[in-house]
Scaffold this motif. Structure first.
Motif, mmCIF file in Angstrom:
data_model
loop_
_atom_site.group_PDB
_atom_site.id
_atom_site.type_symbol
_atom_site.label_atom_id
_atom_site.label_comp_id
_atom_site.label_asym_id
_atom_site.label_seq_id
_atom_site.Cartn_x
_atom_site.Cartn_y
_atom_site.Cartn_z
ATOM 1 N N VAL A 48 0.839 -1.204 0.000
ATOM 2 C CA VAL A 48 0.000 0.000 0.000
ATOM 3 C C VAL A 48 0.873 1.254 0.000
ATOM 4 N N SER A 49 1.949 1.232 0.785
ATOM 5 C CA SER A 49 2.816 2.411 0.828
ATOM 6 C C SER A 49 3.497 2.645 -0.523
ATOM 7 N N GLU A 50 3.903 1.585 -1.197
ATOM 8 C CA GLU A 50 4.505 1.742 -2.526
ATOM 9 C C GLU A 50 3.486 2.267 -3.528
ATOM 10 N N MET A 51 2.253 1.804 -3.408
ATOM 11 C CA MET A 51 1.198 2.251 -4.306
ATOM 12 C C MET A 51 0.924 3.745 -4.116
ATOM 13 N N ILE A 52 0.816 4.189 -2.878
ATOM 14 C CA ILE A 52 0.569 5.608 -2.602
ATOM 15 C C ILE A 52 1.737 6.457 -3.080
ATOM 16 N N TYR A 53 2.947 6.002 -2.773
ATOM 17 C CA TYR A 53 4.151 6.719 -3.190
ATOM 18 C C TYR A 53 4.197 6.843 -4.710
ATOM 19 N N PHE A 54 3.988 5.748 -5.417
ATOM 20 C CA PHE A 54 4.021 5.762 -6.877
ATOM 21 C C PHE A 54 2.960 6.704 -7.434
ATOM 22 N N THR A 55 1.775 6.674 -6.852
ATOM 23 C CA THR A 55 0.675 7.507 -7.344
ATOM 24 C C THR A 55 1.020 8.985 -7.246
ATOM 25 N N PHE A 56 1.514 9.423 -6.090
ATOM 26 C CA PHE A 56 1.804 10.844 -5.934
ATOM 27 C C PHE A 56 3.029 11.279 -6.731
ATOM 28 N N VAL A 57 4.042 10.429 -6.806
ATOM 29 C CA VAL A 57 5.221 10.769 -7.609
ATOM 30 C C VAL A 57 4.845 10.867 -9.086
ATOM 31 N N THR A 58 3.979 10.002 -9.548
ATOM 32 C CA THR A 58 3.536 10.037 -10.943
ATOM 33 C C THR A 58 2.596 11.215 -11.187
ATOM 34 N N ALA A 59 1.655 11.450 -10.273
ATOM 35 C CA ALA A 59 0.691 12.537 -10.450
ATOM 36 C C ALA A 59 1.376 13.901 -10.435
ATOM 37 N N LEU A 60 2.412 14.045 -9.651
ATOM 38 C CA LEU A 60 3.138 15.314 -9.608
ATOM 39 C C LEU A 60 4.191 15.396 -10.704
ATOM 40 N N THR A 61 4.231 14.407 -11.579
ATOM 41 C CA THR A 61 5.157 14.296 -12.709
ATOM 42 C C THR A 61 6.614 14.402 -12.276
ATOM 43 N N ILE A 62 6.917 13.891 -11.094
ATOM 44 C CA ILE A 62 8.295 13.854 -10.618
ATOM 45 C C ILE A 62 9.000 12.662 -11.237
ATOM 46 N N GLY A 63 8.416 11.482 -11.076
ATOM 47 C CA GLY A 63 8.908 10.288 -11.724
ATOM 48 C C GLY A 63 10.329 9.912 -11.378
ATOM 49 N N TYR A 64 10.591 9.533 -10.155
ATOM 50 C CA TYR A 64 11.943 9.151 -9.750
ATOM 51 C C TYR A 64 12.425 7.900 -10.475
ATOM 52 N N GLY A 65 11.537 6.998 -10.792
ATOM 53 C CA GLY A 65 11.915 5.799 -11.511
ATOM 54 C C GLY A 65 12.276 4.622 -10.634
ATOM 55 N N ASP A 66 12.224 4.785 -9.321
ATOM 56 C CA ASP A 66 12.544 3.664 -8.444
ATOM 57 C C ASP A 66 11.440 2.615 -8.443
ATOM 58 N N LEU A 67 10.213 3.018 -8.708
ATOM 59 C CA LEU A 67 9.109 2.093 -8.921
ATOM 60 C C LEU A 67 8.591 2.321 -10.328
ATOM 61 N N ALA A 68 8.556 1.282 -11.102
ATOM 62 C CA ALA A 68 8.057 1.396 -12.475
ATOM 63 C C ALA A 68 7.189 0.188 -12.785
ATOM 64 N N PRO A 69 5.994 0.425 -13.295
ATOM 65 C CA PRO A 69 5.132 -0.705 -13.651
ATOM 66 C C PRO A 69 5.724 -1.497 -14.809
ATOM 67 N N LYS A 70 5.573 -2.807 -14.738
ATOM 68 C CA LYS A 70 6.140 -3.680 -15.764
ATOM 69 C C LYS A 70 5.104 -4.108 -16.801
ATOM 70 N N ARG A 71 3.850 -4.159 -16.414
ATOM 71 C CA ARG A 71 2.787 -4.568 -17.341
ATOM 72 C C ARG A 71 2.381 -3.389 -18.232
ATOM 73 N N VAL A 72 1.990 -3.714 -19.427
ATOM 74 C CA VAL A 72 1.544 -2.679 -20.367
ATOM 75 C C VAL A 72 0.285 -1.992 -19.844
ATOM 76 N N SER A 73 -0.636 -2.764 -19.286
ATOM 77 C CA SER A 73 -1.869 -2.176 -18.758
ATOM 78 C C SER A 73 -1.567 -1.216 -17.608
ATOM 79 N N SER A 74 -0.629 -1.567 -16.763
ATOM 80 C CA SER A 74 -0.254 -0.682 -15.654
ATOM 81 C C SER A 74 0.372 0.602 -16.173
ATOM 82 N N ARG A 75 1.140 0.495 -17.223
ATOM 83 C CA ARG A 75 1.767 1.685 -17.801
ATOM 84 C C ARG A 75 0.721 2.619 -18.408
#
Length: 107
Positions: A48-75
């Motif tokens: 859950v913590s990784e999901m929240i972290y990924f969501t806010f980093v992606t939504a704020l267009t920061i995109g650190y890249g430490d978590l990256a979805p591997k599935r095409v649908s997730s991308r």
């Protein structure tokens, strides 16, 4: 001429007035982001913590890249999170600009 403290009070009064109008849109965007992030977290088997972290980093267009979805649908879902984050950021910026305009016109 108004003091700095008085100008700040006027700005925040105008900001709050405009925020009350658009808060349903803003909260809807945040709920959408969190829902899409939960779907990605489920698909990628993240905590859950990784999901929240990924969501806010992606939504704020920061995109650190430490978590990256591997599935095409997730991308694809991550693209929707990023786009909604741009909308949310633009909405907050618009509120600030409009509040500054209203504050300046008060004088």
């Amino acid at each position: 001429m108004a003091t700095n403290a008085e100008l700040r009070r006027r700005f925040f009064r105008h900001f709050w007035k405009h925020f009350r109008v658009v808060w349903p849109i803003m909260s809807g965007l945040v709920v959408l982001q969190m829902t899409l992030g939960a779907v990605i977290g489920f698909l990628e088997r993240w905590s859950v913590s990784e999901m929240i972290y990924f969501t806010f980093v992606t939504a704020l267009t920061i995109g650190y890249g430490d978590l990256a979805p591997k599935r095409v649908s997730s991308r694809m879902i991550a693209l929707a999170i990023g786009f909604s984050g741009i909308l949310l950021t633009g909405l907050v910026a618009a509120l600030g600009v409009r509040s500054l305009q209203d504050t300046a016109s008060d004088e």
